[in-house]
Design a protein around this motif. Structure first.
Motif, PDB file in Angstrom:
ATOM      1  N   ALA A  78       0.064   2.261  -2.604  1.00 25.75           N
ATOM      2  CA  ALA A  78      -0.874   1.167  -2.914  1.00 25.75           C
ATOM      3  C   ALA A  78      -0.677   0.648  -4.340  1.00 25.75           C
ATOM      4  CB  ALA A  78      -2.307   1.654  -2.721  1.00 25.75           C
ATOM      5  N   GLY A  79      -0.534   1.579  -5.299  1.00 27.08           N
ATOM      6  CA  GLY A  79      -0.371   1.172  -6.696  1.00 27.08           C
ATOM      7  C   GLY A  79       1.047   0.657  -6.936  1.00 27.08           C
ATOM      8  N   TYR A 101      -4.111   2.388   2.789  1.00 31.19           N
ATOM      9  CA  TYR A 101      -3.630   3.062   4.003  1.00 31.19           C
ATOM     10  C   TYR A 101      -4.615   4.101   4.502  1.00 31.19           C
ATOM     11  CZ  TYR A 101      -1.829   5.787   0.091  1.00 31.19           C
ATOM     12  OH  TYR A 101      -1.696   6.440  -1.095  1.00 31.19           O
ATOM     13  N   VAL A 106      -7.759   9.779  -0.338  1.00 31.48           N
ATOM     14  CA  VAL A 106      -7.789   9.923  -1.798  1.00 31.48           C
ATOM     15  C   VAL A 106      -9.210  10.282  -2.260  1.00 31.48           C
ATOM     16  CG1 VAL A 106      -7.217   8.834  -3.990  1.00 31.48           C
ATOM     17  CG2 VAL A 106      -5.947   8.195  -1.937  1.00 31.48           C
ATOM     18  N   GLY A 154     -13.122  -0.573  -5.228  1.00 27.07           N
ATOM     19  CA  GLY A 154     -12.326  -1.173  -4.154  1.00 27.07           C
ATOM     20  C   GLY A 154     -12.372  -0.227  -2.962  1.00 27.07           C
ATOM     21  N   TYR A 174     -19.094   0.826 -11.980  1.00 29.51           N
ATOM     22  CA  TYR A 174     -18.644  -0.266 -12.841  1.00 29.51           C
ATOM     23  C   TYR A 174     -17.396  -0.866 -12.208  1.00 29.51           C
ATOM     24  CZ  TYR A 174     -16.152  -2.711 -16.477  1.00 29.51           C
ATOM     25  OH  TYR A 174     -15.450  -3.674 -17.155  1.00 29.51           O
ATOM     26  N   VAL A 176     -15.112  -4.892 -12.315  1.00 25.89           N
ATOM     27  CA  VAL A 176     -15.131  -6.293 -12.730  1.00 25.89           C
ATOM     28  C   VAL A 176     -15.527  -7.212 -11.565  1.00 25.89           C
ATOM     29  CG1 VAL A 176     -13.644  -6.241 -14.776  1.00 25.89           C
ATOM     30  CG2 VAL A 176     -12.583  -6.232 -12.524  1.00 25.89           C
ATOM     31  N   TYR A 177     -15.306  -6.740 -10.329  1.00 28.18           N
ATOM     32  CA  TYR A 177     -15.739  -7.476  -9.130  1.00 28.18           C
ATOM     33  C   TYR A 177     -16.581  -6.545  -8.265  1.00 28.18           C
ATOM     34  CZ  TYR A 177     -11.941 -10.620 -10.465  1.00 28.18           C
ATOM     35  OH  TYR A 177     -11.118 -11.464 -11.152  1.00 28.18           O
ATOM     36  N   MET A 208      -3.640  -1.180 -15.414  1.00 33.16           N
ATOM     37  CA  MET A 208      -3.204  -2.499 -15.891  1.00 33.16           C
ATOM     38  C   MET A 208      -3.338  -2.456 -17.409  1.00 33.16           C
ATOM     39  SD  MET A 208      -5.358  -4.918 -13.286  1.00 33.16           S
ATOM     40  CE  MET A 208      -6.905  -4.283 -13.839  1.00 33.16           C
ATOM     41  N   SER A 210      -5.446  -3.928 -19.139  1.00 38.03           N
ATOM     42  CA  SER A 210      -6.865  -3.846 -19.497  1.00 38.03           C
ATOM     43  C   SER A 210      -7.486  -2.479 -19.207  1.00 38.03           C
ATOM     44  CB  SER A 210      -7.648  -4.928 -18.751  1.00 38.03           C
ATOM     45  OG  SER A 210      -7.498  -4.731 -17.362  1.00 38.03           O
ATOM     46  N   SER A 233      -6.469   8.170  -9.783  1.00 44.01           N
ATOM     47  CA  SER A 233      -5.931   6.812  -9.698  1.00 44.01           C
ATOM     48  C   SER A 233      -4.543   6.709 -10.334  1.00 44.01           C
ATOM     49  CB  SER A 233      -6.916   5.835 -10.318  1.00 44.01           C
ATOM     50  OG  SER A 233      -6.558   4.536  -9.966  1.00 44.01           O
ATOM     51  N   ASP A 258      -5.559  14.445 -10.371  1.00 43.16           N
ATOM     52  CA  ASP A 258      -4.458  14.392  -9.392  1.00 43.16           C
ATOM     53  C   ASP A 258      -3.295  13.619  -9.988  1.00 43.16           C
ATOM     54  OD1 ASP A 258      -3.295  14.883  -6.812  1.00 43.16           O
ATOM     55  OD2 ASP A 258      -3.630  12.771  -6.317  1.00 43.16           O
ATOM     56  N   VAL A 259      -3.585  12.876 -11.050  1.00 41.42           N
ATOM     57  CA  VAL A 259      -2.574  12.056 -11.722  1.00 41.42           C
ATOM     58  C   VAL A 259      -2.721  12.306 -13.217  1.00 41.42           C
ATOM     59  CG1 VAL A 259      -2.471  10.249  -9.947  1.00 41.42           C
ATOM     60  CG2 VAL A 259      -4.220  10.134 -11.692  1.00 41.42           C
ATOM     61  N   HIS A 295      -0.353  14.627  -7.659  1.00 43.27           N
ATOM     62  CA  HIS A 295      -0.388  13.319  -6.988  1.00 43.27           C
ATOM     63  C   HIS A 295      -0.325  13.469  -5.455  1.00 43.27           C
ATOM     64  CE1 HIS A 295       0.287   8.887  -8.053  1.00 43.27           C
ATOM     65  NE2 HIS A 295      -0.231   8.956  -6.846  1.00 43.27           N
ATOM     66  N   GLY A 297      -3.070  12.800  -3.440  1.00 43.24           N
ATOM     67  CA  GLY A 297      -4.184  12.094  -2.805  1.00 43.24           C
ATOM     68  C   GLY A 297      -3.803  11.484  -1.460  1.00 43.24           C
ATOM     69  N   PHE A 298      -2.587  10.984  -1.387  1.00 44.50           N
ATOM     70  CA  PHE A 298      -2.138  10.286  -0.164  1.00 44.50           C
ATOM     71  C   PHE A 298      -1.692  11.253   0.934  1.00 44.50           C
ATOM     72  CE2 PHE A 298       2.378  11.176   0.076  1.00 44.50           C
ATOM     73  CZ  PHE A 298       2.550  11.835  -1.134  1.00 44.50           C
TER      74      PHE A 298
HETATM   75  P1  NAI Z   1      -8.379  -1.572  -4.668  1.00 39.05           P
HETATM   76  O1  NAI Z   1      -7.529  -2.700  -5.147  1.00 39.05           O
HETATM   77  O2  NAI Z   1      -8.992  -1.636  -3.309  1.00 39.05           O
HETATM   78  O3  NAI Z   1      -9.578  -1.333  -5.717  1.00 39.05           O
HETATM   79  C1  NAI Z   1      -9.419  -1.358  -7.100  1.00 39.05           C
HETATM   80  C2  NAI Z   1     -10.744  -1.795  -7.710  1.00 39.05           C
HETATM   81  O4  NAI Z   1     -10.642  -1.692  -9.140  1.00 39.05           O
HETATM   82  C3  NAI Z   1     -11.105  -3.251  -7.379  1.00 39.05           C
HETATM   83  O5  NAI Z   1     -12.412  -3.329  -6.878  1.00 39.05           O
HETATM   84  C4  NAI Z   1     -10.985  -3.955  -8.737  1.00 39.05           C
HETATM   85  O6  NAI Z   1     -11.905  -5.027  -8.890  1.00 39.05           O
HETATM   86  C5  NAI Z   1     -11.316  -2.806  -9.679  1.00 39.05           C
HETATM   87  N1  NAI Z   1     -10.918  -3.070 -11.053  1.00 39.05           N
HETATM   88  C6  NAI Z   1      -9.889  -3.812 -11.511  1.00 39.05           C
HETATM   89  N2  NAI Z   1      -9.884  -3.819 -12.857  1.00 39.05           N
HETATM   90  C7  NAI Z   1     -10.936  -3.066 -13.249  1.00 39.05           C
HETATM   91  C8  NAI Z   1     -11.458  -2.699 -14.512  1.00 39.05           C
HETATM   92  N3  NAI Z   1     -10.900  -3.129 -15.650  1.00 39.05           N
HETATM   93  N4  NAI Z   1     -12.535  -1.898 -14.549  1.00 39.05           N
HETATM   94  C9  NAI Z   1     -13.127  -1.463 -13.407  1.00 39.05           C
HETATM   95  N5  NAI Z   1     -12.668  -1.783 -12.169  1.00 39.05           N
HETATM   96  C10 NAI Z   1     -11.597  -2.562 -12.108  1.00 39.05           C
HETATM   97  O7  NAI Z   1      -7.489  -0.271  -4.839  1.00 39.05           O
HETATM   98  P2  NAI Z   1      -7.641   1.118  -4.084  1.00 39.05           P
HETATM   99  O8  NAI Z   1      -6.903   1.101  -2.797  1.00 39.05           O
HETATM  100  O9  NAI Z   1      -9.064   1.524  -4.073  1.00 39.05           O
HETATM  101  O10 NAI Z   1      -6.805   2.067  -5.073  1.00 39.05           O
HETATM  102  C11 NAI Z   1      -7.223   2.309  -6.399  1.00 39.05           C
HETATM  103  C12 NAI Z   1      -6.109   3.020  -7.151  1.00 39.05           C
HETATM  104  O11 NAI Z   1      -5.938   4.335  -6.612  1.00 39.05           O
HETATM  105  C13 NAI Z   1      -4.728   2.363  -7.001  1.00 39.05           C
HETATM  106  O12 NAI Z   1      -4.536   1.357  -7.976  1.00 39.05           O
HETATM  107  C14 NAI Z   1      -3.796   3.508  -7.228  1.00 39.05           C
HETATM  108  O13 NAI Z   1      -3.427   3.530  -8.594  1.00 39.05           O
HETATM  109  C15 NAI Z   1      -4.620   4.767  -6.897  1.00 39.05           C
HETATM  110  N6  NAI Z   1      -4.103   5.537  -5.758  1.00 39.05           N
HETATM  111  C16 NAI Z   1      -3.861   6.883  -5.922  1.00 39.05           C
HETATM  112  C17 NAI Z   1      -3.377   7.636  -4.871  1.00 39.05           C
HETATM  113  C18 NAI Z   1      -3.108   9.104  -4.998  1.00 39.05           C
HETATM  114  O14 NAI Z   1      -2.330   9.648  -4.203  1.00 39.05           O
HETATM  115  N7  NAI Z   1      -3.713   9.800  -5.944  1.00 39.05           N
HETATM  116  C19 NAI Z   1      -3.087   7.025  -3.573  1.00 39.05           C
HETATM  117  C20 NAI Z   1      -3.444   5.623  -3.486  1.00 39.05           C
HETATM  118  C21 NAI Z   1      -3.907   4.908  -4.557  1.00 39.05           C
END
Ligand code: NAI
Length: 329
Positions: A78-79, A101, A106, A154, A174, A176-177, A208, A210, A233, A258-259, A295, A297-298
């Motif tokens: 995803a990331g 997925y 996670v 998210g 918290y 941003v959306y 990112m 930010s 994350s 986990d990371v 790592h 989580g997946f």
């Molecule tokens: P997603 O895109 O559904 O959700 C991310 C959320 O973060 C969104 O709601 C977005 O608005 C928010 N966001 C963006 N910038 C922000 C900020 N500055 N402050 C607070 N919130 C902010 O992504 P999803 O699927 O929930 O995945 C999140 C992260 O988890 C991925 O980016 C990835 O890095 C990590 N991940 C880790 C895995 C693992 O195996 N440990 C497996 C899959 C993902």
């Protein structure tokens, strides 16, 4: 279409091979090497490569892939902070990811880490194996009626909110959306309020510019004493040196990761026979209230199957020249 699948593990082949039967026109070669500038040239003769969180899909790698005729990068995750998407766009290379997925895979690990560090399960397991039935060092706290602070709501953060609600916690978040689907039981607050009020903080926002090092000594000082911090994350959301400083200030009841920043080079490798030089991971692991996983989580049956399905669907879309919401370049 021929795909070169980098950094392949046995479990990757096991999850992809049954799905591949649905795509007779596709051929995949699985190799153990990681995708990076040194190995990118191996993709000569392939239309697509399949890469993962530990791959280096930066500008140099992408340029070599382009020169070798690769048209598509299929990220089986995803990331995509390890992909230079601007360079990919400039080169006309399509990059597709697998968003969402299995968010629960996670989120359930995140709660698992929170539980493990709270009740020191890793210590308890070893103590009983050693015939030590004392409870020294194992005292935790109830999660029931405590406050969970979820950063990023998210897909994964939302699943974590639901899990925390199931534990009888007050859930604040918290993002941003803000996520409309959570409004019945999640209270959105600003980051400072979340840091100040949460007993458990779980990070679920992407890495990112930010969000880089959003957890640093300044934000750690704003947290409650005795907080539990979980990061499933991306490692660089947390400044590791400053986390160590915070641990030494006795800020944390527990930290579950986990990371972590040093994971590239470690993840999915057995380095148990090596002497680690200047490792901040080793320093983190010297603390009794820290637990680190690699790592994973997946890593559930359901998530692996969903990754295989979506990656191959992404490939079919790429072959058909179709752009979808999974395209990031
Ligand atoms: P997603 O895109 O559904 O959700 C991310 C959320 O973060 C969104 O709601 C977005 O608005 C928010 N966001 C963006 N910038 C922000 C900020 N500055 N402050 C607070 N919130 C902010 O992504 P999803 O699927 O929930 O995945 C999140 C992260 O988890 C991925 O980016 C990835 O890095 C990590 N991940 C880790 C895995 C693992 O195996 N440990 C497996 C899959 C993902």
């Amino acid at each position: 279409m021929k795909i070169l699948f980098y950094a392949a593990k046995v479990y990757d082949q096991k999850s992809f091979e049954p799905e591949l039967k649905k795509y007779p026109e596709v051929e995949i070669d699985f190799i153990e090497h990681e995708l990076e500038p040194r190995t990118a040239a191996l993709a000569e003769g392939y239309e697509a490569v399949c890469a993962f969180v530990s791959s280096d899909v930066g500008a140099e790698t992408l340029q070599i892939l382009k020169d070798k005729g690769v048209k598509c990068v299929l990220m089986r995750c995803a990331g995509y902070n390890n992909v230079d998407t601007e360079k990919a766009k400039e080169l006309g290379i399509t990059v597709k990811i697998v968003p969402g997925y299995s968010p629960e895979a996670v989120a359930e690990l995140a709660m698992g880490l929170a539980m493990a560090v709270n009740r020191r399960l890793y210590k308890a397991y070893n103590k009983v194996r050693e015939n030590d039935y004392s409870l020294k060092g194992l005292r935790g706290v109830n999660f029931y009626q405590k406050t969970a602070g979820i950063v990023g709501t998210g897909k994964i953060g939302a699943a974590m909110c639901r899990i925390c609600r199931g534990f009888g916690m007050r859930v604040i978040a918290y993002d941003v959306y803000p996520n409309e689907s959570l409004k019945d039981f999640v209270e959105y607050v600003d980051l400072d309020t979340l840091l100040a009020q949460s007993d458990l903080i779980s990070l679920h926002c992407p890495l990112m510019d930010s969000t880089y090092h959003m957890i640093n000594i300044e934000t750690i000082r704003k947290m409650k004493d005795g907080v539990i911090l979980v990061n499933t994350s991306r490692g660089a959301l947390v400044d590791t040196d400053e986390l160590i400083e915070g641990i030494r200030l006795n800020k944390f009841l527990g930290v579950g990761l986990d990371v972590y920043e040093e994971e590239t080079g470690n993840v999915y490798e057995d380095r148990s026979d090596e002497i680690m030089m200047h490792s901040v991971t080793a320093r983190l692991l010297s603390f009794p209230n820290v637990m680190i996983t690699s790592h994973q989580g997946f890593y559930t049956v359901e998530a692996l199957q969903a990754i295989a399905e979506t990656t191959l669907q992404n490939m079919a879309d790429a072959m058909a020249g179709e752009r979808t919401r999974n395209d990031v370049a």
